[in-house]
Design an enzyme around this catalytic site. Structure first.
Site, PDB file in Angstrom:
ATOM      1  N   LYS A   1       0.843  -1.197   0.000  1.00 35.66           N
ATOM      2  CA  LYS A   1       0.000   0.000   0.000  1.00 35.66           C
ATOM      3  C   LYS A   1       0.878   1.247   0.000  1.00 35.66           C
ATOM      4  CE  LYS A   1      -2.109   2.420   3.184  1.00 35.66           C
ATOM      5  NZ  LYS A   1      -1.999   3.738   2.521  1.00 35.66           N
TER       6      LYS A   1
ATOM      7  N   GLY B   1       7.072   4.977   7.949  1.00 34.10           N
ATOM      8  CA  GLY B   1       6.150   6.088   8.148  1.00 34.10           C
ATOM      9  C   GLY B   1       6.371   6.717   9.507  1.00 34.10           C
ATOM     10  N   SER B   2       5.324   7.316  10.037  1.00 27.66           N
ATOM     11  CA  SER B   2       5.476   8.058  11.291  1.00 27.66           C
ATOM     12  C   SER B   2       5.597   7.118  12.488  1.00 27.66           C
ATOM     13  CB  SER B   2       4.257   8.966  11.476  1.00 27.66           C
ATOM     14  OG  SER B   2       3.099   8.164  11.569  1.00 27.66           O
ATOM     15  N   THR B   3       6.192   7.621  13.538  1.00 33.49           N
ATOM     16  CA  THR B   3       6.330   6.848  14.780  1.00 33.49           C
ATOM     17  C   THR B   3       4.942   6.543  15.352  1.00 33.49           C
ATOM     18  OG1 THR B   3       8.510   7.772  15.176  1.00 33.49           O
ATOM     19  CG2 THR B   3       7.325   6.950  17.108  1.00 33.49           C
TER      20      THR B   3
ATOM     21  N   GLU C   1      10.358   1.398  10.093  1.00 33.59           N
ATOM     22  CA  GLU C   1      11.268   2.527   9.801  1.00 33.59           C
ATOM     23  C   GLU C   1      10.479   3.792  10.073  1.00 33.59           C
ATOM     24  OE1 GLU C   1      14.365   2.167   9.015  1.00 33.59           O
ATOM     25  OE2 GLU C   1      14.302  -0.002   8.733  1.00 33.59           O
TER      26      GLU C   1
ATOM     27  N   CYS D   1      13.361  11.561   5.853  1.00 30.26           N
ATOM     28  CA  CYS D   1      13.538  11.128   7.251  1.00 30.26           C
ATOM     29  C   CYS D   1      14.981  11.314   7.703  1.00 30.26           C
ATOM     30  CB  CYS D   1      13.127   9.675   7.389  1.00 30.26           C
ATOM     31  SG  CYS D   1      13.995   8.610   6.226  1.00 30.26           S
TER      32      CYS D   1
ATOM     33  N   GLU E   1       9.348  15.800  15.633  1.00 34.37           N
ATOM     34  CA  GLU E   1       9.674  15.826  14.212  1.00 34.37           C
ATOM     35  C   GLU E   1       8.752  16.823  13.496  1.00 34.37           C
ATOM     36  OE1 GLU E   1       8.517  12.405  11.793  1.00 34.37           O
ATOM     37  OE2 GLU E   1      10.505  12.429  10.890  1.00 34.37           O
TER      38      GLU E   1
END
Ligand code: NAD
Length: 485
Positions: free
Chosen positions: A178, A231-233, A253, A287, A389
């Site tokens: 996706k 993607g995001s944390t 990641e 990132c 971030e």
């Protein structure tokens, strides 16, 4: 008359392009113009189930296909990407807002390189054996896991999408992938390339839609045995909470808040050039970008003057103009988030040295989302601006007096993805590198990538490593066989 929408996307399931089973679509906007660039399937459980069924059907044959044949097919996909370079580069730029020269020279070539790299990699992939003197031999089989899920973000759309898909396919898995709903067009174009390359139906299935609807169903489907997520944390934590009770293999990641540590004895010109790049490339939406710049006190004022001068010179412009150095921010939502972060920095007492505002362009980009490269000073390590971030063209400057203080500031973060060190004292560089809490460290360079190296972060930046053998190991199940002699 309403302008025509260039792309109507479909899911790639079982070798066919088909619309969402619900019939629902989501508008996808070009952030440089504010115009709808595509309609994308708003996929849900039904689409995911259909993709899993197709993948299950394809798995017995694909998992036993020779590595030579997988090598040939993956290389044909790489060729297809190269043949469509200009079309893909344009689509990436329209979708993401990044300068088209950047997609043409970095994003799309790297997507092709990912397929070539893992096509070759699987030909050389070997497993371990352990001999117990004259008693026994153990050998480790590394077999494909089965059906795996690959979920990727919007910042380097095709680049990161293929970084996961290529090793998963090379290792003999069938994939449900996706792309981000914010930048799905090149993934859709990749489905066509895979069809032309002769990838058997069902081996790769590309599902479009939101994280909540399509993404979570991929993560929770009982037949999807491993998830590789970038993607995001925040989303990574949610995915981990869904996948852990089902004992799925996970590679995460996630976000970063990377330090760039600049000592007074650095190669000044190279450091300045690369620090501009590491701060603002892709509008700071990488990132690996360094968002906390730590400068030795003796050169702080000199650095501040030279750096802000160069940041001001970066031309913010139409992503299709070859001289634009900064394109649009990926979406209205992200644009507003970055501006809010700049406001927070001001409230925290930060001084804006340059930028700090949106940029209004004329012509076709009059409704786009542009932000000037922004440099902020005067904030300590614990404030929100230096902790959270931002993922945009915003950096902070802090000064340090000693190596120990530089390390303390660098490690004062819940993240641990990447760091850069600038010094000509190689002993110091190695000493600092060993003590930094980061998965990736560059000494006197930035974003110099060898695809064989372990790639990933520690702390809140993720779990596991991608790249080289690490990726092929992740996408295989190790099975030890012990033979008594
Ligand atoms: P995001 O987490 O919002 O979305 C990433 C992907 O996950 C999208 O495809 C999204 O649809 C999907 N998703 C979201 N929630 C989900 C859920 N609950 N279940 C399943 N799928 C879900 O991230 P983003 O905004 O697209 O990307 C920016 C973030 O990615 C930044 O934090 C950046 O640091 C990070 N990033 C990390 C790396 C790395 O290698 N560590 C590389 C690039 C980007």
């Amino acid at each position: 008359m309403k302008p025509e929408i260039p792309y109507h996307l479909e899911n790639y399931i079982g070798g066919n392009l088909i619309g969402p089973l619900s019939g629902n679509f989501i508008d996808n906007v070009n952030p440089a113009t504010g115009m709808v660039v595509a309609q994308i399937p708003d996929s849900n459980t039904k689409d995911v189930n259909a993709a899993v069924a197709a993948a299950k059907k394809a798995f017995p044959l694909w998992s036993t296909t020779t590595v030579e044949e997988r090598f040939r097919i993956l290389n044909r996909i790489a060729e297809g990407i190269e043949l469509n370079l200009e079309k893909l580069a344009l689509a990436e730029s329209d979708d993401n807002g990044k300068p088209v020269w950047l997609s043409r020279t970095v994003d799309i070539p790297r997507a092709a390189a990912n397929f070539r790299f893992f096509a070759t990699g699987i030909m050389h992939f070997a497993s371990e054996s352990h001999v117990m003197e004259d008693k026994a031999v153990n050998y480790t089989l590394r077999q494909p896991i089965g059906i795996v899920g690959c979920i990727s973000p919007w910042n380097l759309p095709l680049y990161l999408f293929t970084w996961k898909i290529a090793p998963a396919l090379a290792a003999g898995n069938c994939v449900l992938a996706k792309p981000s709903e914010v930048t799905p067009v090149t993934a859709y174009l990749l489905s066509k390339i895979c069809m032309d390359a002769g990838l058997p139906p069902g081996v790769l299935n590309i599902i479009h839609g939101t994280g909540h609807s399509a993404g979570e169903h991929i993560v929770t489907h009982p037949d999807v045995k491993a998830i590789s997520f970038t993607g995001s944390t925040r989303a990574g934590a949610r995915i981990a909470s869904l996948a852990a009770p089902k004992f799925k293999k996970l590679s995460l990641e996630l976000g970063g808040k990377n330090p760039a540590i600049i000592f007074a004895d650095c190669d000044w010109e190279k450091m300045l050039r690369d620090t501009i790049r590491s701060s603002f490339s892709n509008q700071g939406e990488i990132c690996l970008c360094g968002s906390r710049i730590l400068v030795e006190a003796s050169i702080y004022e000199k650095f501040k003057a030279a750096f802000t001068e160069r940041a001001r010179q970066l031309k913010v412009g139409d992503p299709l103009a070859e001289d634009s150095k900064q394109g649009a921010i990926v979406s209205k939502m992200h644009f507003e988030k970055i501006l809010r972060c700049i406001d927070t920095a001001k409230q925290e007492g930060g001084k804006i040295l340059c930028g700090g505002h949106s940029v209004a362009l004329e012509g076709r980009c009059a409704n786009g989302y542009f932000i000037a490269p922004t440099v902020i000073e005067g904030l300590g390590p614990d404030c929100q601006t230096n902790q959270e971030e931002i993922f945009g063209p915003v950096v902070t400057l802090q000064s340090f007096h000693s190596e120990a203080e530089a390390l303390q500031l660098a490690n004062a973060s819940s993240y641990g993805l990447a760091a850069t060190i600038w010094t000509q004292d190689i002993s110091r560089a190695n000493r600092v590198a060993a003590q930094l809490e980061s998965g990736i460290i560059w000494i006197n360079c930035w974003l110099l990538r060898d695809l064989r190296t372990p790639f990933g972060g520690m702390k809140n930046s993720g779990v596991g490593r991608e790249g080289g053998w690490e990726a092929l190991r992740f996408f295989t199940e190790a099975k030890n066989v012990c033979v008594e002699l």
